[in-house]
Scaffold this motif. Structure first.
Motif, PDB file in Angstrom:
ATOM      1  N   UNK A   5      -4.602   7.085  -2.566  1.00 38.99           N
ATOM      2  CA  UNK A   5      -4.071   5.851  -1.990  1.00 38.99           C
ATOM      3  C   UNK A   5      -4.135   4.752  -3.043  1.00 38.99           C
ATOM      4  N   UNK A   6      -3.107   3.906  -3.093  1.00 40.22           N
ATOM      5  CA  UNK A   6      -3.018   2.920  -4.172  1.00 40.22           C
ATOM      6  C   UNK A   6      -2.278   1.670  -3.707  1.00 40.22           C
ATOM      7  N   UNK A   7      -2.288   0.659  -4.564  1.00 40.48           N
ATOM      8  CA  UNK A   7      -1.479  -0.546  -4.372  1.00 40.48           C
ATOM      9  C   UNK A   7      -0.347  -0.504  -5.392  1.00 40.48           C
ATOM     10  N   UNK A  64      -3.639  -1.652   7.552  1.00 37.56           N
ATOM     11  CA  UNK A  64      -2.813  -0.471   7.298  1.00 37.56           C
ATOM     12  C   UNK A  64      -3.601   0.766   7.696  1.00 37.56           C
ATOM     13  N   UNK A  65      -2.947   1.911   7.675  1.00 33.98           N
ATOM     14  CA  UNK A  65      -3.546   3.129   8.221  1.00 33.98           C
ATOM     15  C   UNK A  65      -4.866   3.494   7.551  1.00 33.98           C
ATOM     16  N   UNK A  66      -4.912   3.428   6.219  1.00 27.96           N
ATOM     17  CA  UNK A  66      -6.066   3.956   5.499  1.00 27.96           C
ATOM     18  C   UNK A  66      -7.096   2.904   5.092  1.00 27.96           C
ATOM     19  N   UNK A  67      -6.957   1.671   5.567  1.00 31.14           N
ATOM     20  CA  UNK A  67      -7.846   0.598   5.115  1.00 31.14           C
ATOM     21  C   UNK A  67      -9.217   0.650   5.776  1.00 31.14           C
ATOM     22  N   UNK A 102       0.836  -1.196   0.000  1.00 30.12           N
ATOM     23  CA  UNK A 102       0.000   0.000   0.000  1.00 30.12           C
ATOM     24  C   UNK A 102       0.874   1.250   0.000  1.00 30.12           C
ATOM     25  N   UNK A 103       0.459   2.252  -0.776  1.00 29.02           N
ATOM     26  CA  UNK A 103       1.195   3.510  -0.846  1.00 29.02           C
ATOM     27  C   UNK A 103       0.199   4.663  -0.891  1.00 29.02           C
ATOM     28  N   UNK A 104       0.544   5.752  -0.216  1.00 25.18           N
ATOM     29  CA  UNK A 104      -0.280   6.963  -0.209  1.00 25.18           C
ATOM     30  C   UNK A 104       0.574   8.139  -0.643  1.00 25.18           C
TER      31      UNK A 104
END
Length: 249
Positions: A78-80, A179-182, A60-62
């Motif tokens: 936010x993306x994979x 993860x943080x944004x999930x 995961x990346x933001x």
């Protein structure tokens, strides 16, 4: 002359012993540890524009422009990401109207993102270039606390807890998911202050109403923050938490 003659073998032996000692030190010295692709990265876009990337578990990346805090309410940022055998990273984000595609090569030995480019639509080039560096906590105050922190909070049972501490006293947190944004509904943002080894702040949830406050102590030996939290302006009464800074890895 006789005295000097006997000194020569002794000096030679000392010199040889010194060379052997140096060689052994060189042989046993450990190489620098590779930096994990996890944590808060500082970006420079087109040579002068500052931004951030947050890499988490599960690829995961933001994208944060200019900070992760600023992009909290934009899920399209936010993306994979994918990463191949040559450490080439690729991911895409959107602002709701335009798709932005990014690629860069990750260098584990330095924690750098090299030869980064981005493009629009389906292209990964043509929009500009960027470089990145995994942030290395140092010194004291905001420079020490800045980064991506992972831990647990405990009310009835332990659950995942995440925090990104950034410049200008900004903090973004998430909980309960991988993860943080999930986990929807658990993301919050706010501000924090530092007084000695004590970090405290208040965060407001971005979905619905409600806020919580926290206070914790930073331990320089374990590089952990441990503390308590409560609803509203109360910094205790609801449970405990701990966090570890993943930018040290």
């Amino acid at each position: 002359m006789k005295t000097n003659f006997y000194k020569i073998p002794t000096l030679l032996l000392l010199a040889i012993f010194g060379l052997i000692s140096c060689s052994k030190d060189d042989e046993t010295s450990e190489p620098a540890q590779n930096k994990v692709l996890l944590g808060l990265f500082d970006l420079t876009i087109n040579g002068s524009i500052e931004a951030n990337l947050l890499f988490e578990e599960g690829n995961k990346v933001t994208y944060g422009f200019g900070t992760i805090y600023d992009m909290v309410a934009q899920p399209g940022r936010r993306a994979t990401y994918t990463i191949d055998s040559n450490n080439l990273i690729k991911f895409s984000t959107t602002d709701g109207a335009t798709t932005f595609n990014y690629k860069a090569t990750y260098e584990p030995s330095t924690g750098k993102l090299l030869n980064g480019t981005y493009g629009l639509g389906t292209a990964f080039e043509g929009g500009g270039s960027f470089t990145g560096q995994k942030y290395n906590p140092n010194s004291t105050g905001f420079s020490l606390i800045k980064g991506y922190w992972v831990g647990k909070y405990n009310k009835i049972s332990e659950k995942p807890f995440y925090a990104v501490f950034e410049e200008n006293s900004q903090i973004t947190t998430g909980a309960d998911g991988p993860s943080l944004f999930i986990q929807a509904g658990s993301i919050s943002k706010g501000n924090y202050i530092i007084s000695g080894n004590t970090i405290s702040g208040t965060c407001t949830y971005i979905e619905g109403a409600g806020s919580y406050s926290f206070t914790g102590m930073y331990d320089a030996t374990t590089k952990k923050i441990t503390g308590t939290y409560g609803f509203g302006s109360n910094t205790s009464g609801e449970g405990t938490f701990f966090l570890e800074n993943k930018n040290h890895n």
